[in-house]
Design a protein around this motif. Structure first.
Motif, PDB file in Angstrom:
ATOM      1  N   SER A  98       0.678  -1.501  -0.082  1.00  0.00           N
ATOM      2  CA  SER A  98       0.011  -0.286   0.395  1.00  0.00           C
ATOM      3  C   SER A  98       0.823   1.312  -0.214  1.00  0.00           C
ATOM      4  CB  SER A  98      -0.659  -0.124   1.382  1.00  0.00           C
ATOM      5  OG  SER A  98      -0.180   0.067   2.494  1.00  0.00           O
ATOM      6  N   ASP A  99       0.303   2.268  -0.750  1.00  0.00           N
ATOM      7  CA  ASP A  99       0.845   3.297  -0.747  1.00  0.00           C
ATOM      8  C   ASP A  99       0.868   4.056   0.826  1.00  0.00           C
ATOM      9  OD1 ASP A  99      -1.349   4.268  -1.255  1.00  0.00           O
ATOM     10  OD2 ASP A  99       0.150   6.421  -2.058  1.00  0.00           O
TER      11      ASP A  99
ATOM     12  N   ASP B 108       4.876   0.381   2.161  1.00  0.00           N
ATOM     13  CA  ASP B 108       4.320  -0.809   2.953  1.00  0.00           C
ATOM     14  C   ASP B 108       4.407  -2.007   2.336  1.00  0.00           C
ATOM     15  OD1 ASP B 108       4.802   0.606   5.654  1.00  0.00           O
ATOM     16  OD2 ASP B 108       2.430   1.336   5.167  1.00  0.00           O
ATOM     17  N   LEU B 109       4.952  -2.687   2.598  1.00  0.00           N
ATOM     18  CA  LEU B 109       5.341  -4.519   1.999  1.00  0.00           C
ATOM     19  C   LEU B 109       4.995  -5.482   2.602  1.00  0.00           C
ATOM     20  CD1 LEU B 109       5.361  -5.375  -0.762  1.00  0.00           C
ATOM     21  CD2 LEU B 109       7.962  -5.446  -0.559  1.00  0.00           C
ATOM     22  N   ALA B 110       4.303  -6.696   3.019  1.00  0.00           N
ATOM     23  CA  ALA B 110       4.395  -7.659   3.926  1.00  0.00           C
ATOM     24  C   ALA B 110       4.305  -8.002   2.714  1.00  0.00           C
ATOM     25  CB  ALA B 110       3.216  -7.155   4.326  1.00  0.00           C
TER      26      ALA B 110
ATOM     27  N   ARG C 275       7.865 -10.559   7.232  1.00  0.00           N
ATOM     28  CA  ARG C 275       9.004 -10.243   6.795  1.00  0.00           C
ATOM     29  C   ARG C 275       7.356  -8.359   6.528  1.00  0.00           C
ATOM     30  NH1 ARG C 275       9.324 -14.930   2.725  1.00  0.00           N
ATOM     31  NH2 ARG C 275      10.879 -16.394   3.776  1.00  0.00           N
ATOM     32  N   GLN C 276       8.148  -7.615   6.666  1.00  0.00           N
ATOM     33  CA  GLN C 276       7.572  -6.464   6.292  1.00  0.00           C
ATOM     34  C   GLN C 276       9.100  -5.133   6.278  1.00  0.00           C
ATOM     35  OE1 GLN C 276       4.578  -5.612   9.316  1.00  0.00           O
ATOM     36  NE2 GLN C 276       4.696  -7.244   9.934  1.00  0.00           N
ATOM     37  N   TYR C 277       8.473  -4.142   5.169  1.00  0.00           N
ATOM     38  CA  TYR C 277       9.465  -3.139   4.272  1.00  0.00           C
ATOM     39  C   TYR C 277       8.565  -2.062   4.390  1.00  0.00           C
ATOM     40  CZ  TYR C 277      11.089  -8.106   3.761  1.00  0.00           C
ATOM     41  OH  TYR C 277      11.280  -9.211   3.754  1.00  0.00           O
ATOM     42  N   ASN C 278       9.409  -1.194   5.093  1.00  0.00           N
ATOM     43  CA  ASN C 278       9.025   0.016   4.780  1.00  0.00           C
ATOM     44  C   ASN C 278       9.885   0.878   3.837  1.00  0.00           C
ATOM     45  OD1 ASN C 278       8.991   3.475   5.876  1.00  0.00           O
ATOM     46  ND2 ASN C 278       6.775   2.800   5.769  1.00  0.00           N
ATOM     47  N   ILE C 279       9.299   1.007   2.032  1.00  0.00           N
ATOM     48  CA  ILE C 279       9.427   1.011   1.007  1.00  0.00           C
ATOM     49  C   ILE C 279      10.304   3.141   1.161  1.00  0.00           C
ATOM     50  CG2 ILE C 279      10.431   1.432  -0.915  1.00  0.00           C
ATOM     51  CD1 ILE C 279       9.420  -1.376  -0.761  1.00  0.00           C
ATOM     52  N   THR C 280      11.361   3.751   1.375  1.00  0.00           N
ATOM     53  CA  THR C 280      10.668   5.344   1.299  1.00  0.00           C
ATOM     54  C   THR C 280      11.344   5.900   0.324  1.00  0.00           C
ATOM     55  OG1 THR C 280      13.050   5.259   2.603  1.00  0.00           O
ATOM     56  CG2 THR C 280      10.989   4.600   4.069  1.00  0.00           C
ATOM     57  N   GLN C 281      11.272   7.509   0.082  1.00  0.00           N
ATOM     58  CA  GLN C 281      11.504   8.139  -1.277  1.00  0.00           C
ATOM     59  C   GLN C 281      13.562   7.434  -0.892  1.00  0.00           C
ATOM     60  OE1 GLN C 281       9.573   9.985  -2.264  1.00  0.00           O
ATOM     61  NE2 GLN C 281      10.868   9.993  -4.400  1.00  0.00           N
TER      62      GLN C 281
ATOM     63  N   ALA D   9      14.639   2.806  -6.267  1.00  0.00           N
ATOM     64  CA  ALA D   9      14.950   3.036  -7.694  1.00  0.00           C
ATOM     65  C   ALA D   9      15.948   2.386  -8.618  1.00  0.00           C
ATOM     66  CB  ALA D   9      16.107   3.908  -7.102  1.00  0.00           C
ATOM     67  N   ASN D  10      16.909   1.369  -8.917  1.00  0.00           N
ATOM     68  CA  ASN D  10      17.348   0.384  -9.501  1.00  0.00           C
ATOM     69  C   ASN D  10      15.758  -0.036  -9.490  1.00  0.00           C
ATOM     70  OD1 ASN D  10      18.578  -1.037 -10.572  1.00  0.00           O
ATOM     71  ND2 ASN D  10      19.792  -2.617  -8.779  1.00  0.00           N
ATOM     72  N   ILE D  11      15.406  -0.986  -9.826  1.00  0.00           N
ATOM     73  CA  ILE D  11      14.167  -1.196 -10.598  1.00  0.00           C
ATOM     74  C   ILE D  11      13.277  -1.349 -11.316  1.00  0.00           C
ATOM     75  CG2 ILE D  11      11.674  -1.561  -9.979  1.00  0.00           C
ATOM     76  CD1 ILE D  11      13.265  -4.658  -9.011  1.00  0.00           C
ATOM     77  N   SER D  12      12.968   1.066 -10.553  1.00  0.00           N
ATOM     78  CA  SER D  12      12.248   1.379 -11.448  1.00  0.00           C
ATOM     79  C   SER D  12      13.278   1.954 -12.803  1.00  0.00           C
ATOM     80  CB  SER D  12      12.045   2.699 -10.249  1.00  0.00           C
ATOM     81  OG  SER D  12      11.758   3.867 -11.336  1.00  0.00           O
ATOM     82  N   GLN D  13      14.675   2.530 -12.139  1.00  0.00           N
ATOM     83  CA  GLN D  13      15.639   2.585 -14.071  1.00  0.00           C
ATOM     84  C   GLN D  13      16.035   1.466 -14.313  1.00  0.00           C
ATOM     85  OE1 GLN D  13      19.105   4.606 -12.707  1.00  0.00           O
ATOM     86  NE2 GLN D  13      19.758   4.093 -14.814  1.00  0.00           N
ATOM     87  N   ARG D  14      15.655   0.164 -14.427  1.00  0.00           N
ATOM     88  CA  ARG D  14      16.378  -1.359 -15.679  1.00  0.00           C
ATOM     89  C   ARG D  14      14.965  -1.309 -15.858  1.00  0.00           C
ATOM     90  NH1 ARG D  14      19.702  -5.484 -13.418  1.00  0.00           N
ATOM     91  NH2 ARG D  14      21.393  -4.172 -12.162  1.00  0.00           N
TER      92      ARG D  14
END
Lengths: 256, 256
Positions: free
Chosen positions: B21-22, B198-200, B211-217, B223-228
């Motif tokens: 979720s964003d 937020d990723l779970a 496994r919970q992750y908070n991916i911040t700006q 950024a790597n995924i986005s660019q590739r």
């Protein structure tokens, strides 16, 4: 939310304009038909115009027919003698308003959606090519370099590829491919947008429209593009690296 | 049409469930804030649940808070003692209806949109993992093998990649990557969907949620995924063949 039954897109590039529209019309699950949503008005050497339409078919058809019929009366300002694309956009907006005034009340009484939009693009001698989006209310906006395209109807699925690929310097050939990929994504996600696709390509300053294509179900080139795009995306996806985040909770991300 | 200010997605795979979720909430151009749209309920070895929400924040927050508060009363059927995910979905739908009944009239009087949706997923001991979509009216549907994912909010931009990549056999790692690409496409096209994400990730039959992750700006991996992804798409696009249609009008497609 009303489902959207149309997809039209037009691009404004330095090299010219590219237009595309689907042909599916749906007035309920038991009434699916095919109608052309692209109309062209060409007087070689003087002007070359394309109109794409979405929304209520009776309204868009009536408005364009009104516009066309007025073109037979040279004593009126009309699509054939208007001085500028801006003036043609104004005329088309006026036709839309006239039809809404005539039909709107009755349609609203029956709870029929009177939403309707046009994309109008082309060139009139003495001006550069121009591209307009005309709203249901008859007002309109013009494409600028920062936003070199307009979409109407089911716009979202096909927008990311245009956002990524199209800029003012894109060639007409690249633009045609981009438009087809955009249609492929849209038709894959919304079955009410359907073949055939009408495609028109206008070369800047040609003042004619000699490149029009009707891409039908089973078109070999479209199928090829569609398959290669799909395989290509999967290939790119497969090549993305795995995450290497530290795990904020306590355990490694993917314990082996 | 109301703009959508949220994007949430959940996938149901044989290997488990992935949720994301964003965190952008927008109550008008001058009120942009960040709120978590993911809530987790875990009793290790017994149940592990995740709720994602979109729409009117006061309604979704109140409904989840009601659900959480009822969980403190073991004499009631609640999220901690419900026999099945189906029962939890029913309870959450009831909480939504209660809040709508309390607040709905007042909000509608002020022309405030009371639309709100939940995605509920997880596993309760004795059942396989299950995934539900709960509508604003409190009714709900369950994901099946044919449709192994749900999205709420701004769903269209991020749907094509999920359609192409996700099936029941997709691994959790691939699913996480797919979700991030889906978010990348959405945030690129709708600036009101924003970081952090937020990723779970729930592994089937683990009955915990480690496994919970908070991916911040600025997250380097994102950024790597986005660019590739962006470069890869351009590469695939550049490799598409040119059309070779005969020209139905009279002139060759692209005269040399």
């Amino acid at each position: 939310m009303k489902p959207k039954m149309t997809y039209c897109v037009a691009l404004k590039l330095n090299a010219g304009l590219v237009f595309a529209s689907d042909s599916r019309t749906n007035a309920g699950v038991d009434q699916i038909a095919s109608f052309k949503k692209m109309r062209t008005f060409v007087k070689e050497g003087d002007r070359s115009l394309v109109i794409l339409s979405s929304g209520n078919l009776s309204i868009t058809q009536s408005a364009v027919n009104l516009m066309e019929q007025r073109g037979r009366h040279p004593e009126l300002e009309n699509i054939w003698n208007a001085e500028s694309m801006f003036d043609v956009a104004t005329l088309l907006g006026e036709c839309m308003r006239e039809v809404r005034e005539r039909d709107g009340t009755f349609l609203i009484q029956s709870n029929v959606d009177i939403g309707a939009n046009f994309i109008l693009g082309g060139q009139i001698l003495g001006e550069p090519p121009r591209l307009f989006l005309i709203y249901a209310e008859g007002n309109f906006i013009e494409a600028t370099e920062a936003t070199p395209f307009f979409q109407i109807g089911e716009t979202k699925y096909g927008k990311p590829i245009i956002d990524r690929v199209i800029h003012a310097e894109t060639s007409l050939m690249e633009a045609i491919k981009c438009v087809l990929v955009s249609f492929d994504s849209t038709m894959r996600s919304n079955i009410s947008v359907g073949m055939p696709i009408d495609l028109a390509c206008y070369t800047a300053d040609s003042l004619c429209l000699d490149r029009q294509y009707n891409i039908t179900q089973g078109d070999a080139y479209f199928a090829n593009i569609s398959q290669r795009w799909s395989e290509g995306l999967r290939g790119v996806f497969a090549s993305l690296p795995d995450p290497e985040w530290g795990c904020p909770i306590s355990k490694p991300l993917f314990p082996s």
